[in-house]
Design a protein around this motif. Structure first.
Motif, PDB file in Angstrom:
ATOM      1  N   PRO A  30       0.601  -1.008  -0.190  1.00 59.11           N
ATOM      2  CA  PRO A  30      -0.055   0.189  -0.028  1.00 59.11           C
ATOM      3  C   PRO A  30       0.723   1.558   0.026  1.00 59.11           C
ATOM      4  N   CYS A  31       0.251   2.713  -0.728  1.00 57.63           N
ATOM      5  CA  CYS A  31       0.979   3.260  -0.870  1.00 57.63           C
ATOM      6  C   CYS A  31       1.226   4.914  -0.222  1.00 57.63           C
ATOM      7  N   ASN A  32       2.008   5.143   0.167  1.00 60.69           N
ATOM      8  CA  ASN A  32       2.364   6.424   0.743  1.00 60.69           C
ATOM      9  C   ASN A  32       2.789   7.249  -0.407  1.00 60.69           C
ATOM     10  N   GLU A  37       0.241  -4.184   7.188  1.00 56.00           N
ATOM     11  CA  GLU A  37      -1.362  -4.058   7.799  1.00 56.00           C
ATOM     12  C   GLU A  37      -2.162  -3.911   8.270  1.00 56.00           C
ATOM     13  N   LEU A  38      -2.052  -2.561   7.404  1.00 56.94           N
ATOM     14  CA  LEU A  38      -3.137  -1.582   7.073  1.00 56.94           C
ATOM     15  C   LEU A  38      -4.162  -1.559   5.900  1.00 56.94           C
ATOM     16  N   ASN A  39      -4.352  -2.752   5.898  1.00 56.33           N
ATOM     17  CA  ASN A  39      -5.631  -2.727   4.506  1.00 56.33           C
ATOM     18  C   ASN A  39      -6.604  -3.046   4.726  1.00 56.33           C
ATOM     19  N   TYR A  40      -7.616  -1.847   4.502  1.00 58.05           N
ATOM     20  CA  TYR A  40      -9.101  -1.852   4.343  1.00 58.05           C
ATOM     21  C   TYR A  40     -10.468  -2.208   3.631  1.00 58.05           C
ATOM     22  N   GLY A  41      -9.269  -3.132   2.354  1.00 58.32           N
ATOM     23  CA  GLY A  41     -10.899  -3.898   1.654  1.00 58.32           C
ATOM     24  C   GLY A  41     -11.328  -5.839   2.771  1.00 58.32           C
ATOM     25  N   THR A  42     -11.276  -5.483   1.494  1.00 59.39           N
ATOM     26  CA  THR A  42     -12.074  -7.132   1.981  1.00 59.39           C
ATOM     27  C   THR A  42     -11.847  -8.278   1.616  1.00 59.39           C
ATOM     28  N   GLU A  43     -10.562  -8.551   1.096  1.00 56.29           N
ATOM     29  CA  GLU A  43      -9.202  -9.173   1.114  1.00 56.29           C
ATOM     30  C   GLU A  43      -8.010  -8.528   1.767  1.00 56.29           C
ATOM     31  N   ARG A  44      -6.858  -9.623   2.123  1.00 56.42           N
ATOM     32  CA  ARG A  44      -5.735  -9.499   3.080  1.00 56.42           C
ATOM     33  C   ARG A  44      -5.003  -8.784   2.096  1.00 56.42           C
ATOM     34  N   HIS A  45      -3.869  -8.166   2.243  1.00 52.54           N
ATOM     35  CA  HIS A  45      -2.765  -7.531   1.039  1.00 52.54           C
ATOM     36  C   HIS A  45      -2.197  -8.908   1.034  1.00 52.54           C
ATOM     37  N   VAL A  46      -1.947  -9.087  -0.571  1.00 54.55           N
ATOM     38  CA  VAL A  46      -1.411  -9.345  -1.125  1.00 54.55           C
ATOM     39  C   VAL A  46      -0.146  -9.352  -1.529  1.00 54.55           C
ATOM     40  N   SER A  47       0.811  -9.933  -1.494  1.00 48.95           N
ATOM     41  CA  SER A  47       2.093  -9.580  -1.994  1.00 48.95           C
ATOM     42  C   SER A  47       3.039 -10.211  -3.160  1.00 48.95           C
ATOM     43  N   GLU A  67      -9.016   0.708  13.742  1.00 47.73           N
ATOM     44  CA  GLU A  67      -9.732   2.606  14.508  1.00 47.73           C
ATOM     45  C   GLU A  67      -8.934   3.699  13.353  1.00 47.73           C
ATOM     46  N   TYR A  68      -8.301   2.816  12.183  1.00 47.31           N
ATOM     47  CA  TYR A  68      -7.691   3.453  11.471  1.00 47.31           C
ATOM     48  C   TYR A  68      -8.547   3.779  10.225  1.00 47.31           C
ATOM     49  N   ASP A  69      -9.500   2.598   9.978  1.00 48.37           N
ATOM     50  CA  ASP A  69     -10.705   2.313   9.039  1.00 48.37           C
ATOM     51  C   ASP A  69     -11.448   3.804   9.461  1.00 48.37           C
ATOM     52  N   VAL A  70     -12.226   4.146  10.851  1.00 51.03           N
ATOM     53  CA  VAL A  70     -12.781   4.421  11.239  1.00 51.03           C
ATOM     54  C   VAL A  70     -12.419   6.005  10.712  1.00 51.03           C
ATOM     55  N   ARG A  71     -11.211   6.737  10.593  1.00 50.73           N
ATOM     56  CA  ARG A  71     -10.697   7.449  10.546  1.00 50.73           C
ATOM     57  C   ARG A  71     -10.529   7.702   9.113  1.00 50.73           C
ATOM     58  N   ARG A  72     -10.374   7.136   8.285  1.00 50.45           N
ATOM     59  CA  ARG A  72     -10.374   6.953   6.839  1.00 50.45           C
ATOM     60  C   ARG A  72     -11.346   7.189   6.048  1.00 50.45           C
ATOM     61  N   ALA A 127      -2.571   2.020   3.885  1.00 48.56           N
ATOM     62  CA  ALA A 127      -1.514   3.375   4.559  1.00 48.56           C
ATOM     63  C   ALA A 127      -2.754   3.667   5.790  1.00 48.56           C
ATOM     64  N   PHE A 128      -2.158   5.110   5.800  1.00 45.07           N
ATOM     65  CA  PHE A 128      -2.958   6.142   6.363  1.00 45.07           C
ATOM     66  C   PHE A 128      -3.098   7.748   5.898  1.00 45.07           C
ATOM     67  N   TYR A 129      -3.012   7.775   4.718  1.00 43.31           N
ATOM     68  CA  TYR A 129      -3.549   8.896   3.961  1.00 43.31           C
ATOM     69  C   TYR A 129      -4.210   8.817   3.485  1.00 43.31           C
ATOM     70  N   VAL A 130      -5.059   9.828   2.893  1.00 42.04           N
ATOM     71  CA  VAL A 130      -6.388  10.407   1.729  1.00 42.04           C
ATOM     72  C   VAL A 130      -5.163  11.258   1.318  1.00 42.04           C
ATOM     73  N   PHE A 131      -5.699  11.147  -0.461  1.00 47.54           N
ATOM     74  CA  PHE A 131      -4.391  11.775  -1.529  1.00 47.54           C
ATOM     75  C   PHE A 131      -6.127  12.618  -2.454  1.00 47.54           C
TER      76      PHE A 131
END
Length: 393
Positions: free
Chosen positions: A174-176, A209-219, A296-301, A321-325
């Motif tokens: 996930p991108c910063n 670990e900061l992934n808010y989709g229905t699927e977990r992060h995939v490498s 908690e991050y998801d609520v803020r997002r 991540a924990f950014y909006v753009f």
């Protein structure tokens, strides 16, 4: 002394950071609310802190092995398998513990890139990839990502950037700063382009670990044929709120990790011993803490995405991540001008998109690593600023 003559040409590679400018201005301004820092507002979980304290009480203050504590490398391997399905069967030769994820990125690029080699870097992105590439004598090849693609790298964009000199692809997801993620189907398209080439991948997964989709992060390293060409970088700063502990790690093919470890032992010796003992507990016992902070991050997002769109600042929904753009193009201001005027008008600090590459023009990065109360007050001020500009809603 003529310092222009004695300072190494490497200094020219380190472009001034737009991030630092606004941090410094905000720090000097009374009553300013900053949404600029990419650092968790949570304290390191107590179980982790306690493990660090106990290591000091037991006098564990010596160097560790250059590549890190054996126990920690085995715990990292177990964690990577448990959380992401990545298999590192030989942790002592496939895992290196570093001083933060940033050192792991530096070691990987310096180990792989020779003068004249090209490094494909999707932008906007974290600020270090391009200067490190330049310092090695490599050639950064930025690939501007598009909002209509949710700032993902497409197979077509990758194909267009590859030349006979391409050595490395950076995958910063996930991108910063965008919060964009690459899901399995997108990564498979990228992998298909790379199979059959000698191009390596640096997969920066510090926000995995900061992934808010229905699927977990995939490498991408989990896809067929990709582990042999992928260096996965991760760390403890974001998932475990351990920024000040300065601890990260890299996982990858043993021949590459051997070279990275040689560089590491000559430049650093080993990562901080106390941090490593604390990290063993983080890996072994703190999956629940990761989930607590992620919720908690998801609520803020969701709060930020809704409010920015309601204000007329088009903001796609970031899934990581924990950014909006959000886009500020309707204001007619450049990203830097928007941030400066907002700062002086309403005492709110955000970061211009151009701090993360030229393709960030027209956007600003807003961190939600802050409390809901803090974010709500800042959003109210931003809304008043847009009303001043006459572009609200």
């Amino acid at each position: 002394m003529n310092y222009d003559k004695v300072i190494a040409p490497a200094a020219a590679a380190m472009r001034p950071s737009g991030i630092r400018k606004f941090f410094d201005l905000a720090a000097e301004m009374e009553g300013c609310i900053s949404l600029g820092v990419g650092e968790p507002d949570f304290k390191t979980p107590w179980r982790i802190r306690d493990a660090g304290i106990r290591s000091l009480e037991k006098g564990r203050t010596s160097y560790t092995a250059n590549a890190g504590l054996k126990e920690l490398r085995y715990e990292i391997a177990a964690y990577m398998k448990r959380r992401f399905g990545l298999e590192y069967a030989d942790p002592l030769h496939e895992i290196l513990v570093t001083v933060g994820g940033s050192e792991a990125i530096d070691m990987a690029i310096r180990s792989l890139v020779a003068p004249g080699d090209e490094v494909i870097i999707p932008e906007p992105c974290f600020v270090c990839y391009q200067p490190i590439t330049t310092l090695t004598g490599g050639v950064p090849v930025p690939v501007p990502l598009k909002a209509e693609n949710e700032f993902r790298l497409t197979a077509e964009e990758l194909k267009a950037a590859i030349t006979p000199k391409t050595k490395l692809l950076v995958l910063p997801f996930p991108c910063n700063p965008t919060g964009a993620v690459m899901e399995k189907e997108h990564l498979e398209a990228i992998a298909q382009v790379l199979r059959g080439t000698d191009i390596m991948v640096l997969s920066d997964e510090i926000y995995a670990e900061l992934n808010y989709g229905t699927e977990r992060h995939v490498s991408i390293a989990s896809l067929p044929g990709m582990a042999e060409r992928t260096i996965v970088v991760n760390g403890f700063s974001k998932a475990f709120a351990m920024t000040g502990w300065r601890l990260g790690y890299a996982c990858g093919p043993a021949p590459v990790m051997k070279i990275m470890t040689k560089l590491h032992q000559n430049c650093i010796m080993c990562a901080p011993t106390t941090s490593q003992y604390a990290a063993v507990v983080a890996m072994r016992e703190c999956d629940d803490e990761i989930e607590r902070m992620r919720r908690e991050y998801d609520v803020r997002r969701r709060l930020l995405v809704k409010r920015f769109n309601d204000m007329g600042m088009d903001c796609f929904e970031p899934k990581g991540a924990f950014y909006v753009f959000p886009s500020i193009q309707r204001t007619g201001l450049s990203s830097a001008d928007f941030c400066e005027k907002l700062l002086y008008s309403q005492k709110v600090a955000v970061v211009p998109g151009t701090a993360f590459g030229d393709s960030g023009e027209g956007y600003v990065r807003v961190s939600y690593a802050y409390s809901v109360a803090h974010l709500t007050e800042a959003l109210g001020r931003i809304e008043r600023f847009l009303e001043e500009l006459g572009v609200h809603g």
